[in-house]
Design a protein around this motif. Sequence first.
Motif, PDB file in Angstrom:
ATOM      1  N   ILE A 130       0.833  -1.204   0.000  1.00 26.89           N
ATOM      2  CA  ILE A 130       0.000   0.000   0.000  1.00 26.89           C
ATOM      3  C   ILE A 130       0.866   1.254   0.000  1.00 26.89           C
ATOM      4  CG2 ILE A 130      -1.685   1.323   1.340  1.00 26.89           C
ATOM      5  CD1 ILE A 130      -2.686  -1.421   2.443  1.00 26.89           C
ATOM      6  N   ASP A 131       1.899   1.248   0.837  1.00 28.64           N
ATOM      7  CA  ASP A 131       2.787   2.404   0.940  1.00 28.64           C
ATOM      8  C   ASP A 131       3.440   2.726  -0.401  1.00 28.64           C
ATOM      9  OD1 ASP A 131       4.469   4.363   2.567  1.00 28.64           O
ATOM     10  OD2 ASP A 131       6.029   3.066   1.736  1.00 28.64           O
ATOM     11  N   ALA A 132       3.828   1.703  -1.140  1.00 29.32           N
ATOM     12  CA  ALA A 132       4.477   1.931  -2.438  1.00 29.32           C
ATOM     13  C   ALA A 132       3.536   2.625  -3.415  1.00 29.32           C
ATOM     14  CB  ALA A 132       4.972   0.609  -3.022  1.00 29.32           C
ATOM     15  N   THR A 133       2.263   2.214  -3.440  1.00 31.76           N
ATOM     16  CA  THR A 133       1.328   2.859  -4.366  1.00 31.76           C
ATOM     17  C   THR A 133       1.052   4.290  -3.952  1.00 31.76           C
ATOM     18  OG1 THR A 133      -0.669   2.071  -3.194  1.00 31.76           O
ATOM     19  CG2 THR A 133       0.233   0.656  -4.924  1.00 31.76           C
ATOM     20  N   GLU A 134       0.997   4.553  -2.653  1.00 29.76           N
ATOM     21  CA  GLU A 134       0.750   5.922  -2.192  1.00 29.76           C
ATOM     22  C   GLU A 134       1.938   6.833  -2.489  1.00 29.76           C
ATOM     23  OE1 GLU A 134      -0.264   5.375   1.903  1.00 29.76           O
ATOM     24  OE2 GLU A 134      -2.362   4.874   1.473  1.00 29.76           O
ATOM     25  N   ARG A 135       3.153   6.317  -2.309  1.00 29.84           N
ATOM     26  CA  ARG A 135       4.340   7.114  -2.616  1.00 29.84           C
ATOM     27  C   ARG A 135       4.471   7.342  -4.118  1.00 29.84           C
ATOM     28  NH1 ARG A 135       8.796   4.832  -1.936  1.00 29.84           N
ATOM     29  NH2 ARG A 135       8.191   2.730  -1.264  1.00 29.84           N
ATOM     30  N   ALA A 136       4.123   6.326  -4.899  1.00 29.63           N
ATOM     31  CA  ALA A 136       4.176   6.481  -6.354  1.00 29.63           C
ATOM     32  C   ALA A 136       3.154   7.515  -6.829  1.00 29.63           C
ATOM     33  CB  ALA A 136       3.926   5.129  -7.024  1.00 29.63           C
ATOM     34  N   THR A 226     -13.657  -8.590 -12.601  1.00 26.21           N
ATOM     35  CA  THR A 226     -12.609  -8.465 -11.600  1.00 26.21           C
ATOM     36  C   THR A 226     -11.267  -8.948 -12.138  1.00 26.21           C
ATOM     37  OG1 THR A 226     -14.247  -8.839  -9.863  1.00 26.21           O
ATOM     38  CG2 THR A 226     -11.922  -9.073  -9.255  1.00 26.21           C
ATOM     39  N   LEU A 227     -10.249  -8.086 -12.039  1.00 25.71           N
ATOM     40  CA  LEU A 227      -8.896  -8.445 -12.451  1.00 25.71           C
ATOM     41  C   LEU A 227      -8.082  -8.804 -11.220  1.00 25.71           C
ATOM     42  CD1 LEU A 227      -8.208  -5.724 -15.169  1.00 25.71           C
ATOM     43  CD2 LEU A 227      -8.846  -8.107 -15.505  1.00 25.71           C
ATOM     44  N   ARG A 228      -7.482 -10.012 -11.252  1.00 31.84           N
ATOM     45  CA  ARG A 228      -6.731 -10.536 -10.120  1.00 31.84           C
ATOM     46  C   ARG A 228      -5.279 -10.791 -10.513  1.00 31.84           C
ATOM     47  NH1 ARG A 228     -10.234 -12.113  -6.105  1.00 31.84           N
ATOM     48  NH2 ARG A 228     -12.422 -12.332  -6.733  1.00 31.84           N
ATOM     49  N   SER A 229      -4.429 -10.872  -9.511  1.00 32.37           N
ATOM     50  CA  SER A 229      -3.040 -11.242  -9.770  1.00 32.37           C
ATOM     51  C   SER A 229      -3.002 -12.691 -10.234  1.00 32.37           C
ATOM     52  CB  SER A 229      -2.202 -11.069  -8.505  1.00 32.37           C
ATOM     53  OG  SER A 229      -2.676 -11.908  -7.469  1.00 32.37           O
ATOM     54  N   ALA A 230      -2.162 -12.973 -11.219  1.00 38.10           N
ATOM     55  CA  ALA A 230      -2.098 -14.313 -11.798  1.00 38.10           C
ATOM     56  C   ALA A 230      -1.612 -15.354 -10.800  1.00 38.10           C
ATOM     57  CB  ALA A 230      -1.204 -14.310 -13.024  1.00 38.10           C
ATOM     58  N   THR A 231      -0.854 -14.932  -9.786  1.00 41.30           N
ATOM     59  CA  THR A 231      -0.294 -15.871  -8.814  1.00 41.30           C
ATOM     60  C   THR A 231      -1.117 -15.956  -7.532  1.00 41.30           C
ATOM     61  OG1 THR A 231       1.091 -14.157  -7.835  1.00 41.30           O
ATOM     62  CG2 THR A 231       2.039 -15.442  -9.668  1.00 41.30           C
ATOM     63  N   GLY A 232      -2.156 -15.132  -7.406  1.00 42.93           N
ATOM     64  CA  GLY A 232      -2.938 -15.093  -6.180  1.00 42.93           C
ATOM     65  C   GLY A 232      -2.320 -14.232  -5.093  1.00 42.93           C
ATOM     66  N   CYS A 233      -1.267 -13.488  -5.433  1.00 45.41           N
ATOM     67  CA  CYS A 233      -0.629 -12.616  -4.449  1.00 45.41           C
ATOM     68  C   CYS A 233      -1.489 -11.385  -4.187  1.00 45.41           C
ATOM     69  CB  CYS A 233       0.756 -12.195  -4.928  1.00 45.41           C
ATOM     70  SG  CYS A 233       0.734 -11.112  -6.375  1.00 45.41           S
ATOM     71  N   ARG A 234      -1.159 -10.674  -3.124  1.00 45.84           N
ATOM     72  CA  ARG A 234      -1.911  -9.479  -2.774  1.00 45.84           C
ATOM     73  C   ARG A 234      -1.583  -8.308  -3.700  1.00 45.84           C
ATOM     74  NH1 ARG A 234      -3.533  -8.730   3.519  1.00 45.84           N
ATOM     75  NH2 ARG A 234      -4.809 -10.618   3.614  1.00 45.84           N
ATOM     76  N   THR A 235      -2.494  -7.348  -3.700  1.00 44.81           N
ATOM     77  CA  THR A 235      -2.407  -6.216  -4.614  1.00 44.81           C
ATOM     78  C   THR A 235      -2.822  -4.945  -3.888  1.00 44.81           C
ATOM     79  OG1 THR A 235      -4.723  -6.411  -5.339  1.00 44.81           O
ATOM     80  CG2 THR A 235      -3.100  -7.760  -6.505  1.00 44.81           C
ATOM     81  N   ALA A 236      -2.457  -3.791  -4.451  1.00 41.19           N
ATOM     82  CA  ALA A 236      -2.891  -2.508  -3.885  1.00 41.19           C
ATOM     83  C   ALA A 236      -3.024  -1.483  -5.004  1.00 41.19           C
ATOM     84  CB  ALA A 236      -1.907  -2.016  -2.826  1.00 41.19           C
ATOM     85  N   HIS A 237      -3.817  -0.451  -4.748  1.00 43.97           N
ATOM     86  CA  HIS A 237      -4.181   0.520  -5.785  1.00 43.97           C
ATOM     87  C   HIS A 237      -4.516   1.853  -5.109  1.00 43.97           C
ATOM     88  CE1 HIS A 237      -7.546   1.544  -8.982  1.00 43.97           C
ATOM     89  NE2 HIS A 237      -6.517   2.384  -9.053  1.00 43.97           N
ATOM     90  N   SER A 238      -3.851   2.923  -5.518  1.00 37.65           N
ATOM     91  CA  SER A 238      -4.137   4.258  -4.991  1.00 37.65           C
ATOM     92  C   SER A 238      -4.387   5.208  -6.160  1.00 37.65           C
ATOM     93  CB  SER A 238      -2.962   4.779  -4.149  1.00 37.65           C
ATOM     94  OG  SER A 238      -2.760   3.964  -3.011  1.00 37.65           O
TER      95      SER A 238
END
Length: 260
Positions: A130-136, A226-238
């Motif tokens: 989450i922090d990475a998307t907010e900083r980006a 719904t678009l999901r990660s291909a590996t089932g890993c977690r995701t974040a969006h800001s």
Amino acid sequence: MIEILNPTLLDRARETGALVADILHTLRGRCTVGTNLLDIDRWTKEMITEAGATSCYVDYAPSFGRGPFGHYICTGVNDAVLHGRPHDYRLADGDLLTLDLAVSLDGVAADAAISFLVGDARPPQSVALIDATERALAAGIAAARPGARVGDVSHAIGTVLGEAGYRVNTEFGGHGIGSTMHQDPHVPNSGRPGRGYPLRPGLLLALEPWVMEDTARLVTDADGWTLRSATGCRTAHSEHTIAITDDGAEILTLPRRTGA
């Protein structure tokens, strides 16, 4: 289509942006362990209707979706990063929830997204995501000024995400916005500085860095949206909607409310 808003329309955009931000702020306060995604959708509909606004999502039927979206907000949980269709699911402690909302008010649209952890659990990898998307997002906004180009914004976003160790998918990214939700120019989350459309006062952009923990590949859910990660890993969006002004970028999607 690329729109340049006059001062009157820009004032309307500020009202729309504040409405979007206020709704997201309220929803964040209500989303606790046990909250059903369908209740989030219902609450969103109620707040949009009360404000005299219009959903940009209910009848939205682009080529990449299966028919009209049919809901008022995108709700992505854990591995769902974009276009998450609300369904009968109750949030659990530690779930990573993304809420993405776009509405139109008085003929002008605004778009924003937030990601946050539900309950008390704070998995370090999810916090970092989450922090990475907010900083980006902050870096992209700082790069958005008159005379800059779309590539400068994309490069700023992509640099932060890459330095944080994430691979960047450029299939979906930011976009122009105005009388409609999705307009040109496309603003990918990685790019080359000095390239692309030149930014000028009156231009509205929705900037939206999003990442997945260990992949850049998306898969589409059985719901067709719904678009999901291909590996089932977690995701974040800001995401924020910004206006290019003579002085730089003005963030339009900041909440006016201080309580839930």
